[in-house]
Design a protein around this motif. Structure first.
Motif, PDB file in Angstrom:
ATOM      1  N   MET A   1     -23.704  32.447  60.756  1.00 28.92           N
ATOM      2  CA  MET A   1     -24.256  31.799  59.710  1.00 28.92           C
ATOM      3  C   MET A   1     -25.145  30.707  60.443  1.00 28.92           C
ATOM      4  O   MET A   1     -24.783  29.780  61.171  1.00 28.92           O
ATOM      5  CB  MET A   1     -23.407  30.998  58.753  1.00 28.92           C
ATOM      6  N   ILE A   2     -26.621  30.836  60.281  1.00 24.24           N
ATOM      7  CA  ILE A   2     -27.461  30.008  60.732  1.00 24.24           C
ATOM      8  C   ILE A   2     -27.307  28.635  60.277  1.00 24.24           C
ATOM      9  O   ILE A   2     -27.208  28.526  58.767  1.00 24.24           O
ATOM     10  CB  ILE A   2     -28.817  30.476  60.830  1.00 24.24           C
ATOM     11  N   PRO A   3     -27.269  27.557  60.872  1.00 24.97           N
ATOM     12  CA  PRO A   3     -27.530  26.225  60.078  1.00 24.97           C
ATOM     13  C   PRO A   3     -28.764  26.070  59.136  1.00 24.97           C
ATOM     14  O   PRO A   3     -29.593  26.850  59.671  1.00 24.97           O
ATOM     15  CB  PRO A   3     -27.614  25.147  61.177  1.00 24.97           C
ATOM     16  N   VAL A   4     -28.747  25.432  58.054  1.00 20.82           N
ATOM     17  CA  VAL A   4     -29.789  25.410  56.978  1.00 20.82           C
ATOM     18  C   VAL A   4     -31.090  24.523  57.857  1.00 20.82           C
ATOM     19  O   VAL A   4     -32.087  24.897  57.411  1.00 20.82           O
ATOM     20  CB  VAL A   4     -29.159  24.823  55.765  1.00 20.82           C
ATOM     21  N   ARG A   5     -30.800  23.441  58.422  1.00 17.25           N
ATOM     22  CA  ARG A   5     -31.732  22.773  59.056  1.00 17.25           C
ATOM     23  C   ARG A   5     -31.293  22.426  60.445  1.00 17.25           C
ATOM     24  O   ARG A   5     -30.359  22.816  61.191  1.00 17.25           O
ATOM     25  CB  ARG A   5     -31.520  21.322  58.325  1.00 17.25           C
ATOM     26  N   TRP A  17     -34.660  32.849  59.662  1.00 17.37           N
ATOM     27  CA  TRP A  17     -33.566  33.564  60.290  1.00 17.37           C
ATOM     28  C   TRP A  17     -33.763  35.101  60.267  1.00 17.37           C
ATOM     29  O   TRP A  17     -33.749  35.895  61.157  1.00 17.37           O
ATOM     30  CB  TRP A  17     -32.378  33.083  60.239  1.00 17.37           C
ATOM     31  N   GLU A  18     -33.834  35.606  58.990  1.00 17.13           N
ATOM     32  CA  GLU A  18     -33.967  37.185  58.716  1.00 17.13           C
ATOM     33  C   GLU A  18     -35.107  37.851  59.367  1.00 17.13           C
ATOM     34  O   GLU A  18     -34.776  38.753  59.938  1.00 17.13           O
ATOM     35  CB  GLU A  18     -33.647  37.204  57.324  1.00 17.13           C
ATOM     36  N   GLU A  19     -36.049  37.209  59.099  1.00 17.97           N
ATOM     37  CA  GLU A  19     -37.315  37.902  59.511  1.00 17.97           C
ATOM     38  C   GLU A  19     -37.258  37.538  61.016  1.00 17.97           C
ATOM     39  O   GLU A  19     -37.627  38.741  61.757  1.00 17.97           O
ATOM     40  CB  GLU A  19     -38.673  37.088  58.980  1.00 17.97           C
ATOM     41  N   HIS A  51     -29.224  31.215  68.699  1.00 18.27           N
ATOM     42  CA  HIS A  51     -27.855  31.607  67.713  1.00 18.27           C
ATOM     43  C   HIS A  51     -27.529  32.893  67.860  1.00 18.27           C
ATOM     44  O   HIS A  51     -28.006  33.808  68.176  1.00 18.27           O
ATOM     45  CB  HIS A  51     -28.744  31.368  66.551  1.00 18.27           C
ATOM     46  N   LYS A  52     -26.139  32.896  67.725  1.00 20.53           N
ATOM     47  CA  LYS A  52     -25.342  34.261  67.795  1.00 20.53           C
ATOM     48  C   LYS A  52     -24.316  34.243  66.438  1.00 20.53           C
ATOM     49  O   LYS A  52     -23.631  33.347  66.138  1.00 20.53           O
ATOM     50  CB  LYS A  52     -24.630  34.305  68.893  1.00 20.53           C
TER      51      LYS A  52
END
Length: 62
Positions: A1-5, A17-19, A51-52
């Protein structure tokens, strides 16, 4: 899960993140992707570059 900020500057980075992930898997240059997404600060760029995804590793029975 990528951090929001971004943990350093507080800019919202999760929508990118998705793109970023899709375009990187397609073989595009990460520098160009981050430039296109408007991420200019190095702190925000490192959040996506380093990020992983480990959720599947931690909980394989979802």
């Amino acid at each position: 899960m990528i951090p929001v900020r971004c943990v350093t500057c507080g800019k919202v980075i999760s929508p990118a993140w998705e793109e970023f992930k899709q375009r990187r898997e397609a073989g595009e240059d990460p520098q160009e992707i981050l430039d296109d997404l408007g991420l200019k600060r190095y702190c925000c760029r490192r959040m996506l570059l380093t990020h992983k995804e480990i959720v599947e590793d931690i909980n394989p029975y979802q």
